[in-house]
Design an enzyme around this catalytic site. Structure first.
Site, mmCIF file in Angstrom:
data_model
loop_
_atom_site.group_PDB
_atom_site.id
_atom_site.type_symbol
_atom_site.label_atom_id
_atom_site.label_comp_id
_atom_site.label_asym_id
_atom_site.label_seq_id
_atom_site.Cartn_x
_atom_site.Cartn_y
_atom_site.Cartn_z
ATOM 1 N N GLY A 242 -3.084 -2.541 -12.216
ATOM 2 C CA GLY A 242 -2.215 -1.375 -12.165
ATOM 3 C C GLY A 242 -2.804 -0.051 -12.593
ATOM 4 N N PRO A 277 -7.498 -6.020 -12.490
ATOM 5 C CG PRO A 277 -9.541 -5.141 -13.253
ATOM 6 C CD PRO A 277 -8.615 -6.324 -13.404
ATOM 7 N N GLY A 278 -7.616 -3.950 -9.571
ATOM 8 C CA GLY A 278 -8.077 -3.893 -8.184
ATOM 9 C C GLY A 278 -8.569 -2.483 -7.903
ATOM 10 N NE ARG A 279 -4.212 2.151 -7.125
ATOM 11 C CZ ARG A 279 -3.451 2.207 -6.025
ATOM 12 N NH1 ARG A 279 -3.802 2.960 -5.021
ATOM 13 N NH2 ARG A 279 -2.322 1.528 -5.963
ATOM 14 N NE ARG A 315 -3.224 3.886 -1.602
ATOM 15 C CZ ARG A 315 -2.983 4.971 -2.277
ATOM 16 N NH1 ARG A 315 -3.680 6.071 -2.032
ATOM 17 N NH2 ARG A 315 -2.073 4.981 -3.202
ATOM 18 C CB CYS A 346 1.157 7.615 19.659
ATOM 19 S SG CYS A 346 -0.181 7.864 20.813
ATOM 20 C CD GLU A 347 3.819 5.384 14.551
ATOM 21 O OE1 GLU A 347 4.810 5.920 14.008
ATOM 22 O OE2 GLU A 347 3.819 4.262 15.053
ATOM 23 C CE1 TYR A 374 -4.210 -3.084 -3.000
ATOM 24 C CE2 TYR A 374 -4.724 -1.229 -4.428
ATOM 25 C CZ TYR A 374 -4.355 -2.544 -4.269
ATOM 26 O OH TYR A 374 -4.144 -3.342 -5.364
#
Ligand code: LLP
Length: 420
Positions: A242, A277-279, A315, A346-347, A374
């Site tokens: 986190g 931990p990741g991020r 993201r 196309c968004e 991510y």
């Protein structure tokens, strides 16, 4: 333009990653392209390991970036891993990760995934419901070995982050309510097919304050005390991941602050700490290189249309996330204008920045910074777009760790309808 580990801009205005100009990466591997600094990943990992020294183990959250080369580089440094699927289990094993250091989180573990993880000999299942506990018990009963478990509790705490990445509030789908945990632990402790290893929580991601984490640890400590009184001992407390990073101008706590905050309330319980931990390990190490295809003026908007889209990096579209976007080489022959950087998809949400002061011309390459977490992990082939390659830079060497997908890759496994 701030410096960060692994990146620097030289006196000629050129952006480097370690000992390689990013321009060389774009030339050699094309765009869009993810690039990571090995040194930056190792520095972040070592900072966490140092902060945790003597108090527990790190289980890198594979979901942040599960590319094999990155997993293997962490496995070589003795990492444990936090996985959420059979696919992530297979990745970790392929990368040489030690199954005895794997914890398995996630609300929807299937029978097949549980069987595979038991067979592999993982360290612990972080169980997210009574129904899952029952399923794991049943599967373990068919095998020779009991299943190691921890309950992931939901401490009902507001982590003060984007609602899509908040997981520790009572109304979220994650974890088990504190007041249900005791009875489930009593059941698990009495079962010959389960061994109680510990307790787990994870309250959310991109946290910029450690206060909610400390509070979660306090609530967990109270549960651990009650359980110890009932004769159910906890070997470890898994405090999840986190920790936030600096995307633009955030001031995140560092690993030392994180560990100190969660360790304090648990210090007299004699438990090992697990941290996921990741991020914080991989985000800052990564950049997404993208080429400017067109400049376009539209209804007062100054658009820079680039060759990366939300399929490559989701993201901003999903969380309205802001990132630093910089040219690889600064130029002074164009005016700096406040521009919007958009992709080809196309968004209307395919937009990387609403306000970005940039001097650019078509053909220039930009770096979308802090995209190591991510990023590639959440990429898709939406709009018929092969996924971008990934390159790991180690000093003066650039290793292609995942090749660019081909048009054939887009259709792999599909078949046309034969005979109507
Ligand atoms: N442990 C568990 C049980 C988790 O669910 C997560 C992330 C982590 C650890 C790692 O959290 P970190 O240290 O990376 O914050 N796609 C979103 C983030 C989703 C995080 C989901 N769980 C984003 O791009 O912001």
């Amino acid at each position: 333009m701030s410096a960060s580990i692994g990146y620097r801009r030289d006196d000629e205005g050129e952006l480097w990653i370690e000992s390689v100009p990013l321009r060389d990466i774009a030339q050699r591997f094309g765009t869009p392209c993810y690039v990571y600094s090995r040194h930056a990943i190792e520095v972040r990992w070592d900072a966490y390991r140092e902060a945790l020294r003597g108090r527990g183990s790190l289980c890198y959250a594979v979901k942040a970036n599960g590319t094999l080369a990155i997993l293997s580089l962490l496995a070589q440094r003795g990492a444990g891993f936090d996985i959420v699927s059979g696919g992530e289990l297979a990745r970790v094993l392929r990368a040489g990760g030690d199954p005895a250091r794997i914890v398995f989180s996630g609300v929807g573990k299937t029978v097949k995934e549980i069987r595979r993880a038991l067979l592999a000999g993982i360290r612990c299942f972080n169980v997210e419901s009574a129904a899952e506990l029952e399923r794991i018990e049943g599967i373990a009963a068919e095998s020779a070995n009991p299943a190691p478990i921890a309950l992931r509790i939901n401490p009902d705490i507001d982590p003060q982050t984007h609602p899509y990445i908040a997981t520790g509030l009572a109304q979220s789908k994650f974890g088990i309510a504190l007041d249900e945990a005791e009875a489930l632990y009593q059941h698990a402790a009495a079962s010959p097919h389960l061994t109680v290893e510990g307790v787990a929580f994870h309250i959310g991601s991109q946290l910029l304050s450690v206060a909610p984490l400390r509070e979660a640890a306090e609530r967990t400590a109270a549960l651990v005390r009650t359980l110890h009184e009932r004769g159910i001992t906890m070997g470890h407390v898994d405090v999840g991941g986190g920790l936030g990073v600096r995307y633009v101008d955030e001031e995140p706590p560092d690993p030392q602050n994180h560990i100190a905050a969660v360790a304090a309330p648990l210090s007299d319980l004699g438990v090992e700490l697990l941290v996921e931990p990741g991020r914080a390990i991989v985000a800052e190490a990564g950049a997404l290189l993208t080429r400017v295809e067109y400049l376009k003026q539209s209804a007062g908007r100054d658009l820079v249309i680039v060759d990366a889209g939300m399929n490559d990096y989701l993201r901003p579209a999903l969380y309205d996330a802001a990132h630093r976007i910089e040219p690889l080489i600064t130029r002074d022959d164009e005016p700096i204008r406040d521009r919007e950087v958009v992709g080809p998809i196309c968004e209307s949400s395919d937009l990387f920045a609403r306000h970005c002061p940039l001097a650019v011309a078509p053909g220039d390459v930009l770096a979308i910074r802090c995209t190591g977490a991510y990023g590639a992990a959440m990429a898709s082939q939406y709009n018929g777009r092969p996924r971008a390659p990934e390159v790991l830079v180690d000093g003066a060497q650039a290793h292609l760790i995942r090749r660019r997908e081909t048009i054939d890759d887009l259709m792999r496994g599909e078949s046309v309808l034969v005979g109507g």
